[in-house]
Design a protein around this motif. Structure first.
Motif, mmCIF file in Angstrom:
data_model
loop_
_atom_site.group_PDB
_atom_site.id
_atom_site.type_symbol
_atom_site.label_atom_id
_atom_site.label_comp_id
_atom_site.label_asym_id
_atom_site.label_seq_id
_atom_site.Cartn_x
_atom_site.Cartn_y
_atom_site.Cartn_z
ATOM 1 N N ILE A 1 0.844 -1.194 0.000
ATOM 2 C CA ILE A 1 0.000 0.000 0.000
ATOM 3 C C ILE A 1 0.879 1.243 0.000
ATOM 4 O O ILE A 1 1.868 1.327 0.726
ATOM 5 C CB ILE A 1 -0.931 0.003 1.225
ATOM 6 C CG1 ILE A 1 -1.888 -1.185 1.171
ATOM 7 C CG2 ILE A 1 -1.720 1.305 1.301
ATOM 8 C CD1 ILE A 1 -2.757 -1.318 2.406
ATOM 9 N N ARG B 1 -2.224 6.107 2.145
ATOM 10 C CA ARG B 1 -2.858 5.016 2.879
ATOM 11 C C ARG B 1 -3.917 5.546 3.825
ATOM 12 O O ARG B 1 -3.722 6.562 4.500
ATOM 13 C CB ARG B 1 -1.812 4.232 3.670
ATOM 14 C CG ARG B 1 -2.362 3.003 4.351
ATOM 15 C CD ARG B 1 -1.295 2.264 5.123
ATOM 16 N NE ARG B 1 -0.855 3.012 6.301
ATOM 17 C CZ ARG B 1 -0.021 2.548 7.214
ATOM 18 N NH1 ARG B 1 0.507 1.346 7.068
ATOM 19 N NH2 ARG B 1 0.319 3.290 8.241
ATOM 20 N N LYS C 1 -6.177 0.641 2.850
ATOM 21 C CA LYS C 1 -6.081 0.662 1.392
ATOM 22 C C LYS C 1 -5.432 1.965 0.976
ATOM 23 O O LYS C 1 -5.336 2.926 1.767
ATOM 24 C CB LYS C 1 -7.452 0.517 0.737
ATOM 25 C CG LYS C 1 -8.334 1.743 0.886
ATOM 26 C CD LYS C 1 -9.603 1.629 0.048
ATOM 27 C CE LYS C 1 -10.396 2.936 0.096
ATOM 28 N NZ LYS C 1 -11.621 2.859 -0.739
ATOM 29 N N ALA D 1 -1.510 -7.535 6.341
ATOM 30 C CA ALA D 1 -2.695 -6.755 5.964
ATOM 31 C C ALA D 1 -3.256 -6.024 7.177
ATOM 32 O O ALA D 1 -3.670 -4.859 7.084
ATOM 33 C CB ALA D 1 -3.753 -7.673 5.354
ATOM 34 N N THR E 1 -0.332 -4.182 3.331
ATOM 35 C CA THR E 1 -0.948 -4.597 2.077
ATOM 36 C C THR E 1 -2.445 -4.761 2.309
ATOM 37 O O THR E 1 -2.940 -4.553 3.430
ATOM 38 C CB THR E 1 -0.321 -5.906 1.556
ATOM 39 O OG1 THR E 1 -0.799 -6.177 0.235
ATOM 40 C CG2 THR E 1 -0.649 -7.079 2.458
ATOM 41 N N THR E 2 -3.171 -5.147 1.267
ATOM 42 C CA THR E 2 -4.616 -5.300 1.396
ATOM 43 C C THR E 2 -4.991 -6.776 1.528
ATOM 44 O O THR E 2 -4.234 -7.661 1.130
ATOM 45 C CB THR E 2 -5.345 -4.713 0.174
ATOM 46 O OG1 THR E 2 -4.997 -5.484 -0.993
ATOM 47 C CG2 THR E 2 -4.953 -3.259 -0.043
#
Length: 285
Positions: free
Chosen positions: A158, A163, A209, A270, A275-276
């Motif tokens: 991300i 973010r 995200k 995540a 990250t997602t």
């Protein structure tokens, strides 16, 4: 310094054994091997003989003897490795184990006091054992030499500039909660410190995200991030290998001993906003 990093470094600094990195094409296996070679060379003050056989040489490393194979000239991995062993290197890196002959030479090189690094195409770290046995490597030789298998994937990171946190909802979150091993995942994340311990660890949890900005080209992502699975070979696993246990039994034993899976590592990253959840589902299940 993470616990996984410390474990990997501890095994890497042993003077003998075989370390494998597994994953599909483009998952960063070669980069991981080069990082290992650079670190072990620095730790040993660059007084060791490090030699590689690659297809092709992707990075040039100082004080490392690197050879690129040439099948048209009769220089395959197996023949190059045969020749290389006559030079008595301390550390050997083979670009990829593709056939039985290469696998047998690699195992025997590790058996006589050398550190051997290589890659193997398997879906996960524990799959390296049945893959090599299926190739024809004797289980007792594999049990005597294999010390660590690293499974890895790459996910998009991300963008740190744009973010933002979002509620834990959506199709990916619903898919996560519907997994049969959901409770096991939660307990594993609590042991790792990625989730708080308590009656309801998911209360008020949020995901992250990238909103999209100039720095990331409005994609919400910038750069990539590795997620890893470390399969350390202990005495119990060695005993199972000599008994030719199946892949599912070995994997279950490794997880019972505390092995963090690719999905668990991805989910932890995540939740940390690196990250997602969609990226984790894309590369690991």
């Amino acid at each position: 310094m993470s616990a996984d990093y410390e474990r990997t470094l501890h095994i890497l600094l042993r003077p003998f054994g075989m370390i494998l990195v597994t994953g599909p094409t483009g998952s960063g296996k070669s980069t991981t091997l080069y990082a290992m070679l650079s670190r072990v060379g620095a730790e040993r003050r660059n007084i060791v003989n490090i030699s590689t056989v690659e297809d092709p040489v992707e990075y040039t490393l100082p004080r490392v003897n690197q050879v690129s194979i040439n099948p048209n000239a009769g220089m395959a991995f197996s023949s190059a490795l045969h020749t290389l062993l006559r030079q008595d290197p301390d550390i050997i890196m083979v670009g990829e184990i593709r056939d039985l002959e290469t696998a047998e030479i690699a195992v025997r090189a590790a058996l006589v006091g050398r550190l051997l690094l290589s890659t193997l195409h398997t879906n996960d770290a524990t799959g390296a054992v049945p893959r090599l046995v299926d190739m024809g490597v004797e289980p007792y030789l594999l049990a005597s030499t294999l010390t660590l298998v690293v499974g890895q994937r790459l996910v998009r990171r991300i963008c740190p500039n744009c973010r933002e946190s979002v509620p834990a909802e959506g199709a990916a979150w619903d898919a996560l909660r519907s997994r049969p091993d959901f409770e096991e995942l939660i307990h594993a994340l609590q042991r790792q410190g990625a989730l708080a311990k308590g009656a309801n660890p998911l209360a008020g949890i949020r995901l992250f995200k990238g909103k999209g900005c100039i720095q990331c080209g409005s994609t919400g992502f910038r750069g990539r991030l590795g997620i890893f699975e470390l399969f350390e070979i202990d005495d119990e696993i060695r005993h199972m290998m000599t008994k030719c246990e199946d892949a599912m039994t070995i994997r279950a034993a490794a997880m019972a001993s505390g092995m963090k899976t690719l999905f668990q590592d991805g989910l932890a990253k995540a939740l940390l906003g690196q990250t997602t959840l969609e990226e984790v589902f894309r590369v690991a299940l």
